[in-house]
Design a protein around this motif. Sequence first.
Motif, mmCIF file in Angstrom:
data_model
loop_
_atom_site.group_PDB
_atom_site.id
_atom_site.type_symbol
_atom_site.label_atom_id
_atom_site.label_comp_id
_atom_site.label_asym_id
_atom_site.label_seq_id
_atom_site.Cartn_x
_atom_site.Cartn_y
_atom_site.Cartn_z
ATOM 1 N N UNK A 84 5.892 -84.701 -87.423
ATOM 2 C CA UNK A 84 7.216 -84.302 -87.937
ATOM 3 C C UNK A 84 7.102 -83.031 -88.783
ATOM 4 N N UNK A 85 5.993 -82.909 -89.507
ATOM 5 C CA UNK A 85 5.780 -81.719 -90.332
ATOM 6 C C UNK A 85 5.422 -80.498 -89.491
ATOM 7 N N UNK A 86 5.037 -80.714 -88.261
ATOM 8 C CA UNK A 86 4.612 -79.604 -87.401
ATOM 9 C C UNK A 86 5.735 -79.181 -86.462
ATOM 10 N N UNK A 87 6.421 -80.163 -85.912
ATOM 11 C CA UNK A 87 7.538 -79.893 -84.991
ATOM 12 C C UNK A 87 8.622 -80.931 -85.262
ATOM 13 N N UNK A 88 9.777 -80.487 -85.653
ATOM 14 C CA UNK A 88 10.850 -81.405 -86.062
ATOM 15 C C UNK A 88 11.489 -82.094 -84.860
ATOM 16 N N UNK A 89 10.893 -83.196 -84.439
ATOM 17 C CA UNK A 89 11.467 -83.945 -83.318
ATOM 18 C C UNK A 89 11.711 -85.370 -83.792
ATOM 19 N N UNK A 90 12.347 -86.134 -82.924
ATOM 20 C CA UNK A 90 12.637 -87.513 -83.280
ATOM 21 C C UNK A 90 11.511 -88.422 -82.759
ATOM 22 N N UNK A 91 10.511 -88.639 -83.603
ATOM 23 C CA UNK A 91 9.355 -89.455 -83.196
ATOM 24 C C UNK A 91 9.660 -90.918 -83.464
ATOM 25 N N UNK A 125 -0.403 -86.136 -76.394
ATOM 26 C CA UNK A 125 -0.135 -85.023 -75.472
ATOM 27 C C UNK A 125 0.404 -83.863 -76.293
ATOM 28 N N UNK A 126 -0.376 -82.804 -76.375
ATOM 29 C CA UNK A 126 0.028 -81.685 -77.234
ATOM 30 C C UNK A 126 0.256 -80.425 -76.391
ATOM 31 N N UNK A 127 -0.841 -79.760 -75.982
ATOM 32 C CA UNK A 127 -0.664 -78.535 -75.183
ATOM 33 C C UNK A 127 -0.741 -78.827 -73.682
ATOM 34 N N UNK A 128 -1.104 -80.034 -73.310
ATOM 35 C CA UNK A 128 -1.228 -80.393 -71.884
ATOM 36 C C UNK A 128 0.158 -80.604 -71.263
ATOM 37 N N UNK A 129 0.266 -80.223 -69.985
ATOM 38 C CA UNK A 129 1.603 -80.327 -69.362
ATOM 39 C C UNK A 129 1.587 -81.045 -68.013
ATOM 40 N N UNK A 130 0.388 -81.371 -67.532
ATOM 41 C CA UNK A 130 0.316 -81.993 -66.211
ATOM 42 C C UNK A 130 0.081 -83.501 -66.348
ATOM 43 N N UNK A 142 4.095 -79.316 -76.117
ATOM 44 C CA UNK A 142 4.286 -78.035 -75.425
ATOM 45 C C UNK A 142 5.433 -78.095 -74.413
ATOM 46 N N UNK A 143 5.584 -79.232 -73.743
ATOM 47 C CA UNK A 143 6.668 -79.347 -72.751
ATOM 48 C C UNK A 143 8.026 -79.186 -73.408
ATOM 49 N N UNK A 144 8.121 -79.613 -74.664
ATOM 50 C CA UNK A 144 9.408 -79.538 -75.349
ATOM 51 C C UNK A 144 9.624 -78.156 -75.953
ATOM 52 N N UNK A 145 8.566 -77.607 -76.573
ATOM 53 C CA UNK A 145 8.767 -76.398 -77.395
ATOM 54 C C UNK A 145 8.213 -75.134 -76.771
ATOM 55 N N UNK A 146 7.335 -75.294 -75.761
ATOM 56 C CA UNK A 146 6.656 -74.137 -75.167
ATOM 57 C C UNK A 146 5.643 -73.477 -76.088
ATOM 58 N N UNK A 147 5.345 -74.121 -77.219
ATOM 59 C CA UNK A 147 4.392 -73.528 -78.168
ATOM 60 C C UNK A 147 2.987 -74.078 -77.915
ATOM 61 N N UNK A 148 1.993 -73.313 -78.381
ATOM 62 C CA UNK A 148 0.609 -73.793 -78.328
ATOM 63 C C UNK A 148 0.213 -74.192 -79.746
ATOM 64 N N UNK A 149 -0.350 -75.386 -79.873
ATOM 65 C CA UNK A 149 -0.662 -75.930 -81.193
ATOM 66 C C UNK A 149 -2.169 -75.968 -81.441
ATOM 67 N N UNK A 150 -2.525 -75.976 -82.723
ATOM 68 C CA UNK A 150 -3.925 -76.072 -83.134
ATOM 69 C C UNK A 150 -4.331 -77.550 -83.197
ATOM 70 N N UNK A 151 -5.061 -77.981 -82.191
ATOM 71 C CA UNK A 151 -5.361 -79.410 -82.056
ATOM 72 C C UNK A 151 -6.273 -79.922 -83.181
ATOM 73 N N UNK A 152 -7.311 -79.157 -83.501
ATOM 74 C CA UNK A 152 -8.224 -79.627 -84.566
ATOM 75 C C UNK A 152 -7.492 -79.832 -85.885
ATOM 76 N N UNK A 153 -6.606 -78.871 -86.183
ATOM 77 C CA UNK A 153 -5.843 -78.965 -87.437
ATOM 78 C C UNK A 153 -4.984 -80.233 -87.443
ATOM 79 N N UNK A 154 -4.353 -80.522 -86.321
ATOM 80 C CA UNK A 154 -3.486 -81.707 -86.236
ATOM 81 C C UNK A 154 -4.323 -82.973 -86.434
ATOM 82 N N UNK A 155 -5.492 -83.010 -85.788
ATOM 83 C CA UNK A 155 -6.339 -84.205 -85.886
ATOM 84 C C UNK A 155 -6.771 -84.451 -87.339
#
Length: 236
Positions: A84-91, A125-130, A142-155
């Motif tokens: 939620x702090x990274x991408x404001x969606x309804x989780x 599922x973060x930057x993967x789209x398939x 990524x499918x929602x926002x088209x952005x590329x995220x920093x996976x290590x930082x999120x983890x």
Amino acid sequence: MNLKILEKIDSTNDYLKEKIDKKNWEIIMAKEQTAGKGRRGKVWNSNKGGAWFSFCFEGDKYLSKNEYGKIPLIAGLAVAKVLKGIEKLNYEIKWPNDIYVESKKLAGILLEKSGDFFIVGIGININNIDFGEFENIAISLNKISNKIYNIEGIIKQIVLKFKEEYFRFLRGEWKDILLEIKEIDYLKNKEIEVIFDNKVIRGKVIEINNNAELCIEKNNKIYKIKSGEIKIIKNT
Ligand code: BTN
């Protein structure tokens, strides 16, 4: 907190389970998993671009077995809060261990035990789209926002947040944590089918109760489900 990044491995959960000198809060992340595991022996698709990681901690000796079901919910809350702090969606948390966005699965959690350690495996599922055959039921950031995220930082943020929530839990704040979980309960009021005591029960979800059980109402009777495979029949 120590994060180890591997290019490719069978499963980060298995890696930690088999590791002899496990340390509290060590994290293993893999860019790709060749045998990613889901719950109930299912395969977890783990192509590049997702956050595939596991961490472990020594279970508190006062934690009784019937409280284990709270851990995936606490992990789900940590995932939802960080994202939620990274991408404001309804989780939303789909009991017992999934995160949903736009009615599709964004993340799953697999809790395992190895000796005194809990292994918490999280796939997001973060930057993967398939998603292959799961195209209609899975989604990524990524499918929602088209952005590329920093996976290590999120983890790293998620494990820190989990620690924070877990220590709240050990301090006796489960009731408050549960209130936060209930606010984002994906199944509430939905009509579902679940296999329970070898029977298929179809009913309406009332709530997640204090024991982390899913309460379902059928013909004015409440059934309390400790674990089970949920099939949604009707969204309400
Ligand atoms: C589920 O939804 O059934 C749980 C999926 C858990 C997947 C994660 S990815 C990292 C860790 N390693 C695994 O093999 N599984 C978990």
